[in-house]
Design a protein around this motif. Structure first.
Motif, mmCIF file in Angstrom:
data_model
loop_
_atom_site.group_PDB
_atom_site.id
_atom_site.type_symbol
_atom_site.label_atom_id
_atom_site.label_comp_id
_atom_site.label_asym_id
_atom_site.label_seq_id
_atom_site.Cartn_x
_atom_site.Cartn_y
_atom_site.Cartn_z
ATOM 1 N N LYS A 405 0.840 -1.186 0.000
ATOM 2 C CA LYS A 405 0.000 0.000 0.000
ATOM 3 C C LYS A 405 0.884 1.249 0.000
ATOM 4 C CE LYS A 405 -4.327 0.309 2.506
ATOM 5 N NZ LYS A 405 -4.740 -0.024 3.882
ATOM 6 N N LYS A 406 1.931 1.182 0.845
ATOM 7 C CA LYS A 406 2.791 2.328 1.024
ATOM 8 C C LYS A 406 3.623 2.615 -0.221
ATOM 9 C CE LYS A 406 6.043 3.823 4.535
ATOM 10 N NZ LYS A 406 6.861 3.190 5.540
ATOM 11 N N PHE A 407 4.139 1.577 -0.825
ATOM 12 C CA PHE A 407 5.061 1.811 -1.932
ATOM 13 C C PHE A 407 4.430 1.591 -3.304
ATOM 14 C CE2 PHE A 407 7.962 0.401 1.573
ATOM 15 C CZ PHE A 407 8.397 1.678 1.868
ATOM 16 N N GLY A 408 3.109 1.479 -3.321
ATOM 17 C CA GLY A 408 2.445 1.453 -4.613
ATOM 18 C C GLY A 408 2.583 0.175 -5.412
ATOM 19 N N GLY A 409 2.096 -0.892 -4.825
ATOM 20 C CA GLY A 409 1.849 -2.044 -5.707
ATOM 21 C C GLY A 409 2.877 -3.143 -5.691
ATOM 22 N N HIS A 410 4.179 -2.819 -5.698
ATOM 23 C CA HIS A 410 5.082 -3.957 -5.865
ATOM 24 C C HIS A 410 5.697 -4.480 -4.575
ATOM 25 C CE1 HIS A 410 7.843 -0.751 -5.770
ATOM 26 N NE2 HIS A 410 7.639 -0.369 -7.009
ATOM 27 N N GLY A 411 5.348 -3.873 -3.436
ATOM 28 C CA GLY A 411 5.786 -4.470 -2.180
ATOM 29 C C GLY A 411 7.237 -4.207 -1.857
ATOM 30 N N LEU A 412 7.938 -3.538 -2.725
ATOM 31 C CA LEU A 412 9.330 -3.232 -2.456
ATOM 32 C C LEU A 412 9.506 -1.733 -2.583
ATOM 33 C CD1 LEU A 412 11.068 -5.970 -4.600
ATOM 34 C CD2 LEU A 412 11.157 -5.801 -2.127
ATOM 35 N N LEU A 413 10.439 -1.223 -1.827
ATOM 36 C CA LEU A 413 10.722 0.199 -1.923
ATOM 37 C C LEU A 413 11.380 0.480 -3.262
ATOM 38 C CD1 LEU A 413 10.935 2.949 -0.690
ATOM 39 C CD2 LEU A 413 12.910 2.204 0.606
ATOM 40 N N LEU A 414 12.231 -0.466 -3.664
ATOM 41 C CA LEU A 414 12.910 -0.318 -4.947
ATOM 42 C C LEU A 414 12.905 -1.658 -5.647
ATOM 43 C CD1 LEU A 414 14.920 1.562 -6.663
ATOM 44 C CD2 LEU A 414 16.688 0.121 -5.652
ATOM 45 N N ASP A 415 12.523 -1.670 -6.894
ATOM 46 C CA ASP A 415 12.635 -2.888 -7.687
ATOM 47 C C ASP A 415 12.882 -2.482 -9.127
ATOM 48 O OD1 ASP A 415 12.564 -5.285 -8.892
ATOM 49 O OD2 ASP A 415 10.544 -5.850 -8.255
ATOM 50 N N GLY A 417 14.270 -4.426 -11.247
ATOM 51 C CA GLY A 417 14.546 -5.640 -12.008
ATOM 52 C C GLY A 417 15.911 -6.159 -11.586
ATOM 53 N N GLU A 418 16.881 -5.267 -11.587
ATOM 54 C CA GLU A 418 18.233 -5.658 -11.182
ATOM 55 C C GLU A 418 18.421 -5.515 -9.662
ATOM 56 O OE1 GLU A 418 21.267 -3.092 -12.729
ATOM 57 O OE2 GLU A 418 22.901 -4.404 -12.110
ATOM 58 N N LEU A 419 17.885 -4.420 -9.120
ATOM 59 C CA LEU A 419 18.048 -4.144 -7.691
ATOM 60 C C LEU A 419 16.728 -4.289 -6.965
ATOM 61 C CD1 LEU A 419 20.350 -2.316 -9.041
ATOM 62 C CD2 LEU A 419 20.190 -0.977 -6.976
ATOM 63 N N LYS A 420 16.804 -4.928 -5.784
ATOM 64 C CA LYS A 420 15.594 -5.040 -4.988
ATOM 65 C C LYS A 420 15.871 -4.632 -3.547
ATOM 66 C CE LYS A 420 13.864 -8.730 -7.858
ATOM 67 N NZ LYS A 420 15.074 -8.716 -8.707
ATOM 68 N N ASP A 458 21.996 -9.285 -10.657
ATOM 69 C CA ASP A 458 20.882 -9.374 -9.720
ATOM 70 C C ASP A 458 21.407 -8.982 -8.343
ATOM 71 O OD1 ASP A 458 18.063 -10.754 -9.225
ATOM 72 O OD2 ASP A 458 19.401 -11.367 -7.604
ATOM 73 N N ILE A 459 20.777 -7.980 -7.755
ATOM 74 C CA ILE A 459 21.308 -7.469 -6.493
ATOM 75 C C ILE A 459 20.232 -7.492 -5.413
ATOM 76 C CG2 ILE A 459 22.350 -5.463 -5.347
ATOM 77 C CD1 ILE A 459 23.426 -4.648 -8.135
ATOM 78 N N THR A 460 20.532 -8.200 -4.327
ATOM 79 C CA THR A 460 19.650 -8.184 -3.168
ATOM 80 C C THR A 460 20.474 -7.699 -1.988
ATOM 81 O OG1 THR A 460 20.214 -10.376 -2.372
ATOM 82 C CG2 THR A 460 18.460 -10.252 -4.010
ATOM 83 N N VAL A 461 19.816 -7.532 -0.863
ATOM 84 C CA VAL A 461 20.513 -6.976 0.291
ATOM 85 C C VAL A 461 21.654 -7.885 0.763
ATOM 86 C CG1 VAL A 461 18.974 -7.954 2.036
ATOM 87 C CG2 VAL A 461 20.107 -5.777 2.478
ATOM 88 N N GLU A 462 21.580 -9.168 0.418
ATOM 89 C CA GLU A 462 22.624 -10.101 0.851
ATOM 90 C C GLU A 462 23.882 -10.044 -0.008
ATOM 91 O OE1 GLU A 462 22.035 -11.851 3.482
ATOM 92 O OE2 GLU A 462 19.905 -12.334 3.613
ATOM 93 N N ARG A 463 23.689 -9.788 -1.331
ATOM 94 C CA ARG A 463 24.845 -9.939 -2.229
ATOM 95 C C ARG A 463 24.533 -9.401 -3.614
ATOM 96 N NH1 ARG A 463 21.784 -11.616 -5.782
ATOM 97 N NH2 ARG A 463 20.599 -13.515 -5.571
ATOM 98 N N THR A 464 25.593 -9.244 -4.415
ATOM 99 C CA THR A 464 25.371 -8.999 -5.828
ATOM 100 C C THR A 464 25.752 -10.257 -6.583
ATOM 101 O OG1 THR A 464 26.034 -7.750 -7.782
ATOM 102 C CG2 THR A 464 27.680 -7.918 -6.042
ATOM 103 N N ARG A 465 25.023 -10.529 -7.632
ATOM 104 C CA ARG A 465 25.300 -11.716 -8.452
ATOM 105 C C ARG A 465 25.481 -11.230 -9.871
ATOM 106 N NH1 ARG A 465 20.389 -15.457 -8.875
ATOM 107 N NH2 ARG A 465 20.265 -14.478 -10.896
ATOM 108 N N PHE A 466 26.634 -11.447 -10.432
ATOM 109 C CA PHE A 466 26.944 -10.883 -11.738
ATOM 110 C C PHE A 466 27.328 -12.009 -12.692
ATOM 111 C CE2 PHE A 466 29.887 -8.657 -14.695
ATOM 112 C CZ PHE A 466 29.010 -7.686 -15.159
#
Ligand code: SER
Length: 576
Positions: A405-415, A417-420, A458-466
Motif C-alpha cells: 500500500k505504502k510503496f504502490g503495488g510492488h511491495g518493495l521500496l525499490l525494484d 529488475g536488477e536491484l531489490k 541481480d542485487i539483493t541486500v545479501e549480495r550482488t550476483r553478476f
C-alpha cells in the motif's frame, strides 16, 4: 587420529584415484530453492545436468571436497548427542566417469583399510512399487551384488525410499538410490548413485550425466575414529567445549558450541541478522546463544566461544575473520539485550504459551521460538514449530500487504529488475552493492580482457550476483586480482558521477552497456573517477549509486561458478 588428518587423508585418497580437489563453496548457494548449502553436491549440480563441463572447469570428471554445510531441519534436535546445524562433509563425486562399482570399492577401502574401521552393516535401496499416481523405482540389485563380491562378510540390508534414495537438493535436481555405511551404530557415509532427474512435479526422468555423489560427515567420522562418546567430545569441538563449564549442563554446552560454529561461518559468508531467510536463521541461532549466556550469569563469554571457532577453523577457512564475527555478534547482542530481560520476565508470567502468545513474545521482545520452547517448560508444552511458523507467515503477509500500500503495488521500496530493496536500510546496502558491481565488471575486464561482457546482474541486500561471458573457470589468482583492484578503487574514494547524453554520443565514450537491456535516449552514463575520459568504470545505467567509492566498504567475491556454457557467475558481498 585428529580431524585435520581425516580431512587430509580423505582428499589424498581420492586425489590419488584421479579426483580433482575442489574448495568448499560458500554456505549461500545460488539455487533460490534452498537457503543454505546442505550437501557437498550442491555446488556440483550443473555438472550432472550437463549445464557445466567438469573436464573444462576441474581438468577431471571426478572431484573431491570438504564442504561446509548448514542444515536447519535439525535445529530442534541440537543438544542431543549427534545433531548439528553446521558440519563439514567429505565427499567424492563423479560426473559421468566411474559409477557404482568403483564408488563402493573405494568407500570400502577407505573405511576398512585406510582408517582401519569395521563396517557394521550397509544398506541399499530396496525399490519402491508404483502406486496409483506414483511412479515405481526399481530395486538397486546391482549395489547389493557389488557389496557381496567386495565384502562378503558385510551384512547388506534393504531400505525404502525414505532412507536409501537421495534427492534432490532444492525443488528439483539429480537424485537416485544410495548405499549407506554404518559403523558403531551410526550411519557415517552416504553414497548416492545419481541416475535420475526429479522435476518440480516430482516425476523422475533420466539424468543427462549419471554420476556419483557421496557425503560423509566429518564430525561423525571423527566420533567413530576417536571412539568419542558423542560428536561433542571429538577434537573438533574441544576448543569450544573447554570454554563452556559443565555447570551449565550438557545440553546447553552442546547448543552453544554448535550454534557458535554455524554463526561464525554464516557471518563469514556475508549473512547478517535480519527477519527473513538466511538472516532470520542467523538471528535465531545468535539469540539462542545470547539467552544462554545471559542465563548462565557470566559463566561463559559467547564472544570468546566465537573467537575459538575462528581460531580453530581459520587455517582451512580463511574467510573467517574474528573482528567481523565479533562485531556482528556484539551488535546483535546489544540490540537484543535491551528487551531480553523483560521478555523472559513476561514469559515466566504466562501460565500457557500458545502460538499467539509465543509470537507476541517474539514480536515485542525478540524471543525466538527455540528459546520459548526450551525455557517455557510446561507452559509451552503444546507449542509447536508448525503453529509458530504459521503465525510468522501470517504476520509477514500482513506487513507485505502494508508495504505494498505504502510503496504502490510492488511491495518493495525499490525494484528495478536488477536491484531489490524492501526498505530504506536495504536500499543503502543494495546501492553500495550496485556501485560495487560496476567496479567488479570493470575489474574483470582488466584482469580477463574485453571478452568479458555482462550477461546478467541481480542485487539483493545479501549480495550482488553478476553473470558474464567467459569461457573457463577463473583461477584463484584471477579472483583475488579482481577483488584487489575493486578494493583498491574503493580505498581511493573516487567520486561517482552521472552524465546525461544522447545515446549515440554515449556509445562513443566506450561506456559499457548490457545488450539485453533497453535504454532510453538520452541515457545516463555513470562513471567512477574525476572525468569521463579517464574514468575507471563507465556504464549506461539508471542508478542508484553511492557518491564516492569509499562508501562501499570492503568487497568480497564469495563464489565463482559456471552458469551454462561460456557464462560465469560471481557473487560478492560488501562489508562495512
Ligand atoms: N548428497 C548426499 C548427502 O548429503 C551425499 O553427499 O548425504
Amino acid at each position: 587420529m585428529q580431524h585435520a588428518e581425516l580431512r587430509r587423508r580423505f582428499l589424498d585418497f581420492f586425489a590419488a584415484r584421479g579426483h580433482a580437489v575442489v574448495k568448499s563453496s560458500p554456505l549461500l548457494p545460488d539455487d533460490p530453492s534452498v537457503l543454505f548449502t546442505t550437501a557437498g553436491m550442491q555446488q556440483f549440480k550443473p555438472y550432472y545436468t550437463g549445464d557445466a563441463d567438469a573436464a573444462k572447469d576441474f581438468g577431471s570428471l571426478n572431484t573431491a571436497s570438504v564442504q561446509k554445510c548448514v542444515r536447519t531441519s535439525d535445529i530442534d534436535e541440537v543438544g542431543d548427542e549427534s545433531h548439528l546445524t553446521f558440519f563439514e562433509m567429505l565427499g567424492n563425486f563423479s560426473f559421468g566417469d566411474y559409477f557404482k562399482k568403483d564408488a563402493i570399492a573405494w568407500a570400502h577401502e577407505f573405511i576398512t583399510k585406510e582408517l582401519g574401521l569395521e563396517i557394521e552393516y550397509v544398506t541399499v535401496f530396496g525399490g519402491e512399487p508404483s502406486t496409483g499416481s506414483g511412479q515405481g523405482v526399481p530395486e538397486d540389485t546391482e549395489s547389493a551384488a557389488i557389496w557381496r563380491e567386495i565384502a562378503p562378510d558385510v551384512q547388506v540390508r534393504k531400505a525404502g525410499r525414505a532412507d536409501n534414495f537421495w534427492g534432490p537438493t532444492g525443488d528439483e535436481g539429480p537424485c537416485g538410490p544410495t548405499t549407506e555405511i554404518y559403523v558403531d551404530g551410526i550411519e557415517i557415509w552416504n553414497v548416492v548413485f545419481n541416475q535420475y532427474y526429479q522435476s518440480k512435479d516430482g516425476s523422475l526422468g533420466p539424468l543427462k550425466t549419471q554420476g556419483i555423489d557421496t557425503g560423509m560427515g566429518l564430525e561423525r567420522l571423527a566420533k567413530v575414529v576417536q571412539k568419542a562418546e558423542t560428536v561433542f567430545e571429538t577434537d573438533l569441538f574441544a576448543p569450544m567445549m573447554a570454554l563452556l563449564p559443565e555447570s551449565i549442563g550438557a545440553r546447553t554446552r552442546r547448543i552453544v558450541a554448535d550454534h557458535a560454529r554455524a554463526v561464525a561461518f554464516m557471518i563469514a559468508d556475508g549473512v547478517r541478522p535480519s527477519n527473513k531467510e538466511q538472516g532470520y536463521v542467523l538471528r535465531r541461532l545468535m539469540r539462542r546463544v545470547i539467552v544462554h549466556e545471559h542465563l548462565s550469569s557470566g559463566s561463559f563469554d559467547a564472544s570468546q566461544i566465537l573467537d575459538a571457532v575462528v581460531i580453530a577453523y581459520q587455517g582451512d577457512y580463511p574467510e573467517l575473520d574474528a573482528t567481523v564475527v565479533r562485531e556482528v555478534f556484539v551488535h546483535e547482542k546489544e540490540k537484543f539485550s535491551r528487551t531480553l530481560k523483560h521478555g523472559l520476565k513476561e514469559m515466566a508470567k504466562l501460565p500457557v504459551i500458545d502460538s499467539a502468545a509465543a509470537f507476541r513474545l517474539y514480536e515485542s521482545f525478540g524471543l525466538p521460538y527455540e528459546i520459548i520452547k526450551e525455557l517455557g517448560g510446561d507452559s509451552a508444552k503444546d507449542l509447536t514449530r508448525g503453529d509458530f511458523d504459521e503465525r510468522f507467515r501470517e504476520h509477514q503477509e500482513k506487513s507485505r500487504a502494508g508495504a505494498e500500500k505504502k510503496f504502490g503495488g510492488h511491495g518493495l521500496l525499490l525494484d528495478t529488475g536488477e536491484l531489490k530493496a524492501a526498505d530504506e536500510s536495504e536500499l543503502k546496502v543494495v546501492t553500495r552493492l550496485h556501485t560495487a558491481t560496476h567496479l567488479l565488471h570493470a575489474a574483470l575486464r582488466k584482469v580477463l580482457g574485453d571478452e568479458v561482457q555482462q550477461a546478467g546482474s541481480d542485487i539483493t541486500v545479501e549480495r550482488t550476483r553478476f553473470d558474464f561471458s567467459f569461457p573457463r573457470k577463473l583461477t584463484d589468482e584471477e579472483i583475488t586480482g579482481v577483488q584487489d583492484i575493486v578494493n583498491d578503487i574503493i580505498g581511493k574514494d573516487l567520486p561517482v558521477n552521472k552524465e546525461v547524453m544522447p545515446k549515440a554520443e554515449a556509445e562513443k565514450t566506450g561506456a559499457l552497456f548490457f545488450f539485453k537491456e533497453k535504454y532510453p535516449d538520452p541515457v545516463n552514463v555513470y562513471y567512477v573517477g574525476k572525468d569521463l575520459g579517464s574514468a575507471f568504470s563507465k556504464e549506461f545505467c539508471g542508478g542508484p549509486h553511492v557518491t564516492h567509492t569509499g562508501e562501499i566498504g570492503t568487497v568480497r567475491i564469495i563464489k565463482e561458478e559456471a552458469v551454462g556454457a561460456g557464462t560465469r557467475r560471481i557473487r560478492a558481498t560488501v562489508q562495512p
